[in-house]
Design a protein around this motif. Structure first.
Motif, PDB file in Angstrom:
ATOM      1  N   ALA A  14       7.433   4.242  -5.246  1.00  0.00           N
ATOM      2  CA  ALA A  14       6.199   4.924  -4.866  1.00  0.00           C
ATOM      3  C   ALA A  14       5.912   6.101  -5.795  1.00  0.00           C
ATOM      4  O   ALA A  14       4.746   6.361  -6.148  1.00  0.00           O
ATOM      5  CB  ALA A  14       6.287   5.390  -3.421  1.00  0.00           C
ATOM      6  N   GLU A  15       6.957   6.813  -6.208  1.00  0.00           N
ATOM      7  CA  GLU A  15       6.775   7.929  -7.139  1.00  0.00           C
ATOM      8  C   GLU A  15       6.234   7.433  -8.473  1.00  0.00           C
ATOM      9  O   GLU A  15       5.321   8.044  -9.060  1.00  0.00           O
ATOM     10  CB  GLU A  15       8.090   8.670  -7.351  1.00  0.00           C
ATOM     11  N   GLN A  32       0.823  -1.205   0.000  1.00  0.00           N
ATOM     12  CA  GLN A  32       0.000   0.000   0.000  1.00  0.00           C
ATOM     13  C   GLN A  32       0.859   1.258   0.000  1.00  0.00           C
ATOM     14  O   GLN A  32       0.558   2.231  -0.700  1.00  0.00           O
ATOM     15  CB  GLN A  32      -0.919  -0.010   1.221  1.00  0.00           C
ATOM     16  N   LEU A  33       1.937   1.246   0.758  1.00  0.00           N
ATOM     17  CA  LEU A  33       2.821   2.411   0.820  1.00  0.00           C
ATOM     18  C   LEU A  33       3.537   2.665  -0.505  1.00  0.00           C
ATOM     19  O   LEU A  33       3.876   3.810  -0.821  1.00  0.00           O
ATOM     20  CB  LEU A  33       3.850   2.227   1.942  1.00  0.00           C
ATOM     21  N   SER A  34       3.764   1.605  -1.262  1.00  0.00           N
ATOM     22  CA  SER A  34       4.507   1.750  -2.516  1.00  0.00           C
ATOM     23  C   SER A  34       3.615   2.058  -3.708  1.00  0.00           C
ATOM     24  O   SER A  34       4.107   2.166  -4.837  1.00  0.00           O
ATOM     25  CB  SER A  34       5.291   0.461  -2.809  1.00  0.00           C
ATOM     26  N   HIS A  35       2.318   2.189  -3.486  1.00  0.00           N
ATOM     27  CA  HIS A  35       1.373   2.467  -4.574  1.00  0.00           C
ATOM     28  C   HIS A  35       1.462   1.392  -5.661  1.00  0.00           C
ATOM     29  O   HIS A  35       1.445   1.693  -6.857  1.00  0.00           O
ATOM     30  CB  HIS A  35       1.602   3.862  -5.155  1.00  0.00           C
ATOM     31  N   THR A  36       1.553   0.133  -5.228  1.00  0.00           N
ATOM     32  CA  THR A  36       1.521  -0.998  -6.149  1.00  0.00           C
ATOM     33  C   THR A  36       0.164  -1.674  -6.062  1.00  0.00           C
ATOM     34  O   THR A  36      -0.534  -1.571  -5.054  1.00  0.00           O
ATOM     35  CB  THR A  36       2.638  -2.007  -5.816  1.00  0.00           C
ATOM     36  N   ASN A  37      -0.207  -2.374  -7.146  1.00  0.00           N
ATOM     37  CA  ASN A  37      -1.564  -2.920  -7.188  1.00  0.00           C
ATOM     38  C   ASN A  37      -1.675  -4.313  -7.794  1.00  0.00           C
ATOM     39  O   ASN A  37      -2.755  -4.905  -7.773  1.00  0.00           O
ATOM     40  CB  ASN A  37      -2.503  -1.962  -7.943  1.00  0.00           C
ATOM     41  N   THR A  38      -0.588  -4.854  -8.364  1.00  0.00           N
ATOM     42  CA  THR A  38      -0.674  -6.128  -9.091  1.00  0.00           C
ATOM     43  C   THR A  38       0.573  -6.953  -8.831  1.00  0.00           C
ATOM     44  O   THR A  38       1.700  -6.437  -8.947  1.00  0.00           O
ATOM     45  CB  THR A  38      -0.834  -5.887 -10.598  1.00  0.00           C
ATOM     46  N   PRO A  52      19.366   8.883  -9.494  1.00  0.00           N
ATOM     47  CA  PRO A  52      18.098   9.559  -9.181  1.00  0.00           C
ATOM     48  C   PRO A  52      17.410  10.075 -10.444  1.00  0.00           C
ATOM     49  O   PRO A  52      18.041  10.726 -11.283  1.00  0.00           O
ATOM     50  CB  PRO A  52      18.536  10.702  -8.261  1.00  0.00           C
ATOM     51  N   GLY A  53      16.151   9.795 -10.554  1.00  0.00           N
ATOM     52  CA  GLY A  53      15.356  10.213 -11.706  1.00  0.00           C
ATOM     53  C   GLY A  53      15.232   9.155 -12.787  1.00  0.00           C
ATOM     54  O   GLY A  53      14.278   9.166 -13.575  1.00  0.00           O
ATOM     55  N   MET A  54      16.208   8.237 -12.855  1.00  0.00           N
ATOM     56  CA  MET A  54      16.214   7.280 -13.954  1.00  0.00           C
ATOM     57  C   MET A  54      15.092   6.255 -13.836  1.00  0.00           C
ATOM     58  O   MET A  54      14.559   5.801 -14.853  1.00  0.00           O
ATOM     59  CB  MET A  54      17.571   6.575 -14.040  1.00  0.00           C
TER      60      MET A  54
END
Length: 686
Positions: free
Chosen positions: A392-393, A41-47, A339-341
């Motif tokens: 999460a981003e 849930q914290l990582s905004h994952t769903n599958t 970072p960003g990649m």
């Protein structure tokens, strides 16, 4: 299907985000399994893909099953509104099976039976293995086919390899009997049997190629590779019998691959054939970002090429089934993403047609070969580290892209990729053994369009040529009479065709065409390529084209004109001042021939002329410098524009239309500055 229509390949109207989850490694740690649900849930994952290598946990002894742990895992994922991609476990069988039924073990090309260990080392022909996989798959389908969390089936994992056991030898012979109508003379003619007295007088004399006594019968080698693809597909079809019977409305996939050492399409299987048996194409992408041999933009271009190939296998969105949020553990150097990649590389996949960002792996293993492979959850079990926050981003961004799901990418340009031609070319004992580089050559042509944001479909020979204004077929060494006829019709109907050196030399049996280049190709291109000169690495030549000079290396074709117009000439060697690049109008279309391997700047300039002539345009115009890529996915109501900076510095871009930033919700136009590795996702409503 119109490219403007939506195709929900997984029957989900949201971007899939998550990845391979291996709870079977943590069954003695309920605290870890509980943490997983919180961290999801914290990582905004769903599958989550579950059960890929879980056979030993599902059937610890023959006929003794344990599904209770999987029941709980699937229920727990569903309790947080998650979805499951349920895998069949055939990619790694349990040790009891290898011990009791040694026939399931693969035999290598030296005819040595392999020991239990590793994975993917089973015999595709073994009746026992086929029976066992069907049985476990039936039990899975019966138990979970109606579960509301089940999104799709993940059949086995990364099919590959081959078996040379007696059963597979017999299956190969049966395959050949069917292919050649049970007629050895037809087979011997196709394989050019009299060469070195390789005429077969009985089917039992035919064996698969071996590294011990390398086969020089190129027709045999080619048919063996075809057989390996067909036998792999046949095993796959056997696996899915109970799944299709019990869950006919649940889509199926298996994860395709790219070459692990150099980012080119996987070579061992003909995915153009395999794709016909799948509902959804998925693949596992592991580019070596930040390597020391190429720029980030060059690597991104090669990723885009494979994306566009796999998307076009079914002309619908694909799934990124595996990727890493940080690093892998099997590159020569396993460097972390800067970072960003991670956001940039993930969004690139979406921009080229993916409806998912899924990872291998959710949680790092504690032991064995993948304990240092990148994962969402590290050994620290923390949500605070950089990688977890990067994931999460990505999740938060994907949650704003539901409108992109199911959309495709329009293209007027196609590049033809052919697995069989590459197999035959690599087997050919000629040219430069290290400089053939067929996939890399196609990418070189692809670059000219990628840099200009011109969308490209990378298609296979079975697909419709007439859907495109421009078809590019570099180094198409093996080409059948049927394909030649279709190319002729394409040009006659108004299409523009480009081919190169080392094209059209052999038929589908890897036998050369006699009497010079095929007569239909001579008609289309107005030339006859009479000789191919192969260069040593230090050899160079120069080609003059449009009053500019371009460097040539590796190959040069000596061309006899037969009505074509000379567009460029060689400047050196015994063929100085002879044609190097030609064009020819044929009925309503036009055909170009590039005689040598030329530098990238030639392709930029050459294709710019064709782009101008055919009035090819980017799907959305953004002014930018080299290293920024703009890709578009088209929905019925909106175009979604992905502007990606694959350079190491800030880049100015100019957007002339008023569009909306999907992530921030702001209206955007005019000049913007992209930070290093920054991506902007824009929506242009129609």
């Amino acid at each position: 299907m119109s490219t403007h229509e939506k195709t929900y390949t997984t029957k989900a109207n949201f971007m899939l985000h998550g990845g391979d989850y291996n709870p079977d490694q943590w069954l003695d740690r309920p605290d870890i399994l509980a943490d997983d649900i919180k961290l999801m849930q914290l990582s905004h994952t769903n599958t989550f893909s579950v059960g890929i290598f879980a056979w030993a946990a599902l059937e610890p002894k023959e006929g003794v099953y344990n599904f209770e742990w999987l029941d709980k895992v699937i229920d727990d994922i569903y309790s947080i509104d998650g979805r499951v991609i349920l895998a069949t476990p055939s990619g790694a069988r349990p040790a009891w099976m290898s011990q009791k039924y040694p026939e399931v073990l693969r035999v290598n090309d030296a005819r040595v039976k392999q020991l239990h260990g590793g994975r993917h080392n089973h015999c595709f022909t073994s009746p026992v293995y086929r029976e066992k996989t069907q049985k476990i798959n039936r039990l899975l389908a019966e138990r979970y086919g109606g579960h509301p969390a089940l999104l799709m089936w993940h059949i086995s994992n990364e099919y590959g390899g081959e078996c040379h056991c007696d059963r597979c030898q017999g299956a190969f012979r049966e395959y050949l009997k069917k292919k050649y109508n049970n007629d050895l003379k037809t087979l011997n003619d196709a394989w050019w049997g009299p060469f070195w007295s390789h005429t077969f007088t009985d089917w039992s004399q035919i064996e698969s190629p071996s590294s011990i006594g390398e086969s020089m019968v190129h027709g045999l080698n080619l048919d063996w590779r075809r057989f390996v693809t067909d036998q792999t597909i046949d095993f796959f079809e056997n696996e899915i019998v109970p799944i299709k019977e019990l869950t006919p409305d649940v889509p199926i996939t298996t994860n395709f691959m790219a070459d692990t050492h150099e980012l080119i399409p996987f070579q061992a299987l003909d995915y153009s054939k395999f794709a016909k048996h799948l509902d959804v194409i998925s693949w596992d992408a592991y580019p070596a970002w930040h390597n020391d041999v190429e720029s980030t933009a060059d690597l991104a271009m090669r990723v885009g090429f494979i994306d566009d190939l796999y998307r076009c296998l079914k002309q619908q969105p694909f799934l990124l089934m595996e990727s890493t949020p940080s690093m892998v553990n099997w590159h020569p150097v396993n460097k972390a993403k800067r970072p960003g990649m991670h956001l940039l590389s993930s969004i690139q996949m979406v921009a080229h047609g993916s409806d998912s960002i899924l990872y291998f792996q959710w949680r790092k293993s504690r032991g064995s070969s993948e304990k240092f492979h990148g994962a969402v959850v590290d050994h620290d079990n923390s949500s605070d580290n950089r990688v977890f926050q990067d994931v999460a981003e990505v999740g938060k961004t994907l949650e704003k892209l539901s409108g992109v799901v199911g959309t495709n990418r329009p293209a007027d340009v196609a590049i033809l990729y052919d697995w069989e031609s590459n197999w035959a070319l690599n087997d050919a004992q000629g040219f430069g053994l290290k400089t053939k580089r067929y996939p890399q050559t196609l990418v070189q042509h692809y670059r000219a369009f990628w840099e200009k944001d011109i969308p490209v479909d990378v298609i296979t020979k079975e697909q419709d040529f007439a859907a495109y204004k421009l078809l590019v077929i570099p180094m198409l060494y093996l080409v059948s009479e049927e394909t030649i006829s279709r190319l002729k019709s394409f040009v006659a109907g108004g299409g523009t065709l480009v081919t190169t050196y080392i094209s059209g030399l052999v038929n589908e049996h890897d036998l050369t065409y006699l009497g010079g280049w095929h007569k239909n190709l001579q008609e289309i291109f107005g030339i006859n390529p009479v000789e191919t000169d192969t260069y040593y690495p230090e050899d160079k030549n120069t080609v003059s084209y449009q009053n500019r000079s371009y460097e040539l290396k590796d190959y040069a074709t000596i061309i006899k004109l037969n009505g074509a117009t000379v567009e460029g000439t060689y400047k050196e060697d015994f063929y100085a001042n002879t044609p190097a690049v030609t064009s020819h109008s044929y009925e309503n279309g036009k055909a170009y021939y590039i005689g040598g391997r030329l530098e990238d700047q030639f392709h930029r300039d050459f294709y710019q002329e064709i782009i101008n002539d055919l009035e090819l345009q980017p799907a959305f115009s953004v002014k930018h410098e080299k290293g920024v890529s703009v890709q578009v996915r088209r929905a019925p109501e909106s175009d979604y524009i992905f502007v990606m900076n694959f350079t190491e510095k800030k880049q100015p871009i100019t957007i002339e239309s008023l569009v909306k930033d999907v992530v921030t919700g702001e209206d955007v136009s005019g000049e913007l500055i992209l930070e290093r590795y920054e991506v902007r996702i824009l929506e242009n409503k129609k």
